[in-house]
Design an enzyme around this catalytic site. Structure first.
Site, PDB file in Angstrom:
ATOM      1  N   ALA A 124      -4.543   6.192 -25.256  1.00  0.00           N
ATOM      2  CA  ALA A 124      -4.120   5.456 -24.056  1.00  0.00           C
ATOM      3  C   ALA A 124      -5.287   5.280 -23.091  1.00  0.00           C
ATOM      4  O   ALA A 124      -5.504   6.102 -22.193  1.00  0.00           O
ATOM      5  CB  ALA A 124      -2.955   6.181 -23.390  1.00  0.00           C
ATOM      6  N   GLY A 129      -4.802  -3.839 -15.660  1.00  0.00           N
ATOM      7  CA  GLY A 129      -5.964  -4.461 -15.015  1.00  0.00           C
ATOM      8  C   GLY A 129      -7.297  -3.967 -15.556  1.00  0.00           C
ATOM      9  O   GLY A 129      -8.343  -4.230 -14.960  1.00  0.00           O
ATOM     10  N   GLU A 366      -9.332  -2.691 -29.896  1.00  0.00           N
ATOM     11  CA  GLU A 366     -10.472  -1.772 -30.047  1.00  0.00           C
ATOM     12  C   GLU A 366     -11.798  -2.464 -29.716  1.00  0.00           C
ATOM     13  O   GLU A 366     -12.822  -2.227 -30.345  1.00  0.00           O
ATOM     14  CB  GLU A 366     -10.453  -1.076 -31.409  1.00  0.00           C
ATOM     15  CG  GLU A 366      -9.211  -0.197 -31.490  1.00  0.00           C
ATOM     16  CD  GLU A 366      -9.243   0.939 -32.473  1.00  0.00           C
ATOM     17  OE1 GLU A 366     -10.331   1.309 -32.915  1.00  0.00           O
ATOM     18  OE2 GLU A 366      -8.158   1.457 -32.761  1.00  0.00           O
TER      19      GLU A 366
HETATM   20  N1  COS Z   1     -21.409   6.358 -27.121  1.00  0.00           N
HETATM   21  C1  COS Z   1     -21.697   7.298 -26.178  1.00  0.00           C
HETATM   22  N2  COS Z   1     -21.836   6.990 -24.864  1.00  0.00           N
HETATM   23  C2  COS Z   1     -21.701   5.701 -24.515  1.00  0.00           C
HETATM   24  C3  COS Z   1     -21.409   4.678 -25.445  1.00  0.00           C
HETATM   25  C4  COS Z   1     -21.272   5.056 -26.802  1.00  0.00           C
HETATM   26  N3  COS Z   1     -21.000   4.158 -27.749  1.00  0.00           N
HETATM   27  N4  COS Z   1     -21.334   3.498 -24.807  1.00  0.00           N
HETATM   28  C5  COS Z   1     -21.572   3.748 -23.515  1.00  0.00           C
HETATM   29  N5  COS Z   1     -21.798   5.075 -23.341  1.00  0.00           N
HETATM   30  C6  COS Z   1     -22.134   5.777 -22.082  1.00  0.00           C
HETATM   31  C7  COS Z   1     -23.366   5.179 -21.451  1.00  0.00           C
HETATM   32  O1  COS Z   1     -24.524   5.767 -21.971  1.00  0.00           O
HETATM   33  C8  COS Z   1     -23.174   5.477 -19.981  1.00  0.00           C
HETATM   34  O2  COS Z   1     -23.537   6.815 -19.755  1.00  0.00           O
HETATM   35  P1  COS Z   1     -24.259   7.258 -18.368  1.00  0.00           P
HETATM   36  O3  COS Z   1     -23.221   7.084 -17.283  1.00  0.00           O
HETATM   37  O4  COS Z   1     -24.618   8.691 -18.574  1.00  0.00           O
HETATM   38  O5  COS Z   1     -25.436   6.355 -18.189  1.00  0.00           O
HETATM   39  C9  COS Z   1     -21.638   5.382 -19.816  1.00  0.00           C
HETATM   40  O6  COS Z   1     -21.081   5.566 -21.135  1.00  0.00           O
HETATM   41  C10 COS Z   1     -21.205   4.036 -19.289  1.00  0.00           C
HETATM   42  O7  COS Z   1     -21.684   3.060 -20.184  1.00  0.00           O
HETATM   43  P2  COS Z   1     -21.943   1.539 -19.775  1.00  0.00           P
HETATM   44  O8  COS Z   1     -22.651   1.497 -18.463  1.00  0.00           O
HETATM   45  O9  COS Z   1     -22.535   0.846 -20.944  1.00  0.00           O
HETATM   46  O10 COS Z   1     -20.442   1.034 -19.516  1.00  0.00           O
HETATM   47  P3  COS Z   1     -19.885  -0.411 -19.225  1.00  0.00           P
HETATM   48  O11 COS Z   1     -18.856  -0.309 -18.182  1.00  0.00           O
HETATM   49  O12 COS Z   1     -20.996  -1.379 -19.033  1.00  0.00           O
HETATM   50  O13 COS Z   1     -19.071  -0.758 -20.576  1.00  0.00           O
HETATM   51  C11 COS Z   1     -18.579  -1.631 -22.741  1.00  0.00           C
HETATM   52  C12 COS Z   1     -19.618  -1.017 -21.788  1.00  0.00           C
HETATM   53  C13 COS Z   1     -18.228  -3.061 -22.384  1.00  0.00           C
HETATM   54  C14 COS Z   1     -19.235  -1.583 -24.115  1.00  0.00           C
HETATM   55  C15 COS Z   1     -17.304  -0.758 -22.750  1.00  0.00           C
HETATM   56  O14 COS Z   1     -16.640  -0.836 -21.534  1.00  0.00           O
HETATM   57  C16 COS Z   1     -16.329  -1.131 -23.835  1.00  0.00           C
HETATM   58  O15 COS Z   1     -16.477  -0.738 -24.979  1.00  0.00           O
HETATM   59  N6  COS Z   1     -15.252  -1.908 -23.492  1.00  0.00           N
HETATM   60  C17 COS Z   1     -14.202  -2.215 -24.411  1.00  0.00           C
HETATM   61  C18 COS Z   1     -13.152  -1.167 -24.374  1.00  0.00           C
HETATM   62  C19 COS Z   1     -12.262  -1.244 -25.568  1.00  0.00           C
HETATM   63  O16 COS Z   1     -12.711  -1.295 -26.696  1.00  0.00           O
HETATM   64  N7  COS Z   1     -10.954  -1.205 -25.315  1.00  0.00           N
HETATM   65  C20 COS Z   1     -10.003  -1.209 -26.350  1.00  0.00           C
HETATM   66  C21 COS Z   1      -9.185   0.021 -26.179  1.00  0.00           C
HETATM   67  S1  COS Z   1      -8.316   0.436 -27.613  1.00  0.00           S
HETATM   68  S2  COS Z   1      -7.049  -1.017 -27.905  1.00  0.00           S
END
Ligand code: COS
Length: 382
Positions: A124, A129, A366
């Site tokens: 979850a 939003g 995902e």
């Molecule tokens: N593994 C480990 N750490 C990660 C990571 C990964 N794959 N991706 C990001 N992080 C870490 C970053 O290193 C950063 O750490 P610090 O705060 O220490 O610098 C932190 O997480 C935040 O990362 P980032 O700044 O890249 O976050 P963003 O808000 O820019 O988001 C995306 C990046 C868009 C890639 C992310 O929000 C995402 O995957 N969104 C989609 C969510 C999703 O798949 N939802 C579906 C849910 S299931 S139906």
């Protein structure tokens, strides 16, 4: 370079294929038509170790690794995409708990998820939003005596009405001091916990035998021991879990596309027009050639990502590449399958239309295709 499977991987693949063909495939059309959550089938998957393929044996899992999991997922999805997504999320939840849980959490939840005592697990993260941008979530967990109180709403939660345990993300940090992705923690919440209200099941285009609901947390109290991983360190857990989950969804898409291709080959051989099987027309052959090539490329990308994960090497970029390619290829393949079937591709009597409906969501959940491209481009430009 080694492309052959280990004995364990081949065994898991064979067991999954055999069960999928015998027990799942004959039910797939009815599961879709009746929107039936396939409890008995899921129990059977658990008995084969397929609900915890990459969870250590001492926690009740099969301990067979990410490659074996990827292969098993393809086999199950080939038979029924609805069953496959329930399996994918349950495996992901088990892996998260095994990777980040305390001994107590692992002992409590992993054997139950693996054995089928819990029919499913749930993940979850998304909210009304906050979908592609989970850092914008507003669900909160407030410290209260020796526990936490959760308030907020989650959306698009697979198996949310049936899960024995769910991994739930909520804000624990001060929003001013720890904005965005910081100050988010992760909790294990058991199904049926007071204050957890399950919303109505979504009426979906595809994967209609899977359960998708919203969840409302209304002063939902959990003990201090429900915290998973570090306080305020939950966002990374979500990202790491999703990296693995994206391999799972790639393989779900590959399984759906494989079914669409196999059925198209069969149909093209059987269907005669202008006095010959339509397989003899180049118009059909070129479609089948493209479908075969794209499916193989998708498979190779997904297996490479799974192999990297198995080697405990970085695989985030490769998982995103596999997901964006495999899910988009699966949609192209399923669309061509409908075209090859002509009018019969558009009616429920044949499975082609179900495959197209089921494949569509793989480009969304995902992490949308757009999110995968963000992950890939960041690494390309780094
Ligand atoms: N593994 C480990 N750490 C990660 C990571 C990964 N794959 N991706 C990001 N992080 C870490 C970053 O290193 C950063 O750490 P610090 O705060 O220490 O610098 C932190 O997480 C935040 O990362 P980032 O700044 O890249 O976050 P963003 O808000 O820019 O988001 C995306 C990046 C868009 C890639 C992310 O929000 C995402 O995957 N969104 C989609 C969510 C999703 O798949 N939802 C579906 C849910 S299931 S139906």
């Amino acid at each position: 370079m080694e492309f052959s499977l280990s004995e364990t991987q081949a065994m898991v693949q064979k067991a999954a294929r055999e069960y999928a063909t015998r027990a799942i495939l004959p039910e797939a059309a009815a599961i879709d038509r009746e929107e039936r959550f396939p409890r008995a089938i899921l129990k059977g998957l658990a008995e084969l170790g397929l609900m915890a393929v990459n969870v250590p044996e001492e926690l009740g899992g099969a301990g067979a690794g990410p490659v074996a999991y990827a292969l098993a997922m393809q086999e199950v999805a080939r038979a029924c995409a609805s069953t496959a997504v329930t399996m994918a999320v349950t495996n992901m939840v088990g892996e998260v708990i095994a990777a980040f849980g305390t001994d107590e959490q692992k002992k409590t939840y992993n054997p139950r998820l693996a054995s089928g005592e819990y029919v499913a697990g749930a993940f979850a993260l998304s909210e009304p939003g906050a979908g592609s941008d989970p850092g914008a979530m507003s669900t909160t967990a407030t410290r209260d005596g020796d526990g936490w109180v959760l308030d907020g709403q989650k959306q698009w939660i697979t198996s949310g009405a049936h899960a024995g345990v769910m991994v739930v993300w909520a804000r624990t940090g001060d929003r001013e001091k720890l904005p965005g992705t910081r100050g988010i923690s992760c909790f294990l919440v058991e199904g049926g916990t007071k204050g957890l209200v399950v919303g109505k099941a979504e009426d979906k285009m595809g994967i209609r035998g899977s359960n998708t609901v919203s969840l409302t947390f209304d002063a939902c109290r959990v003990p201090a021991s429900a915290l998973l991983g570090q306080l305020d360190g939950g966002f990374k857990i979500a990202m790491m879990a999703l990296d693995g989950g994206r391999i799972g969804i790639s393989c779900q898409a590959i399984g759906i596309a494989r079914a669409a291709l196999d059925e198209s080959v069969q149909y093209a051989r059987d269907r005669r027009q202008f006095d010959k099987p339509i397989a003899e027309f180049q118009a059909t052959q070129w479609k089948l050639a493209d479908m075969t090539t794209e499916l193989d490329a998708a498979h190779l990308l997904a297996m490479r990502a799974a192999w990297l994960k198995e080697q405990r090497r970085a695989f985030s970029r490769e998982a995103s590449m596999a997901k964006v390619f495999a899910t988009e290829a699966a949609n192209r393949i399923c669309n061509k399958a409908v075209q090859i079937h002509g009018g019969y591709g558009y009616i429920r009597e044949f499975a082609a239309e179900r495959h197209l409906r089921d494949a569509r969501v793989t480009m969304i959940y995902e992490g949308t295709s757009e999110v995968q491209r963000i992950v890939i481009a960041r690494s390309t430009l780094a």
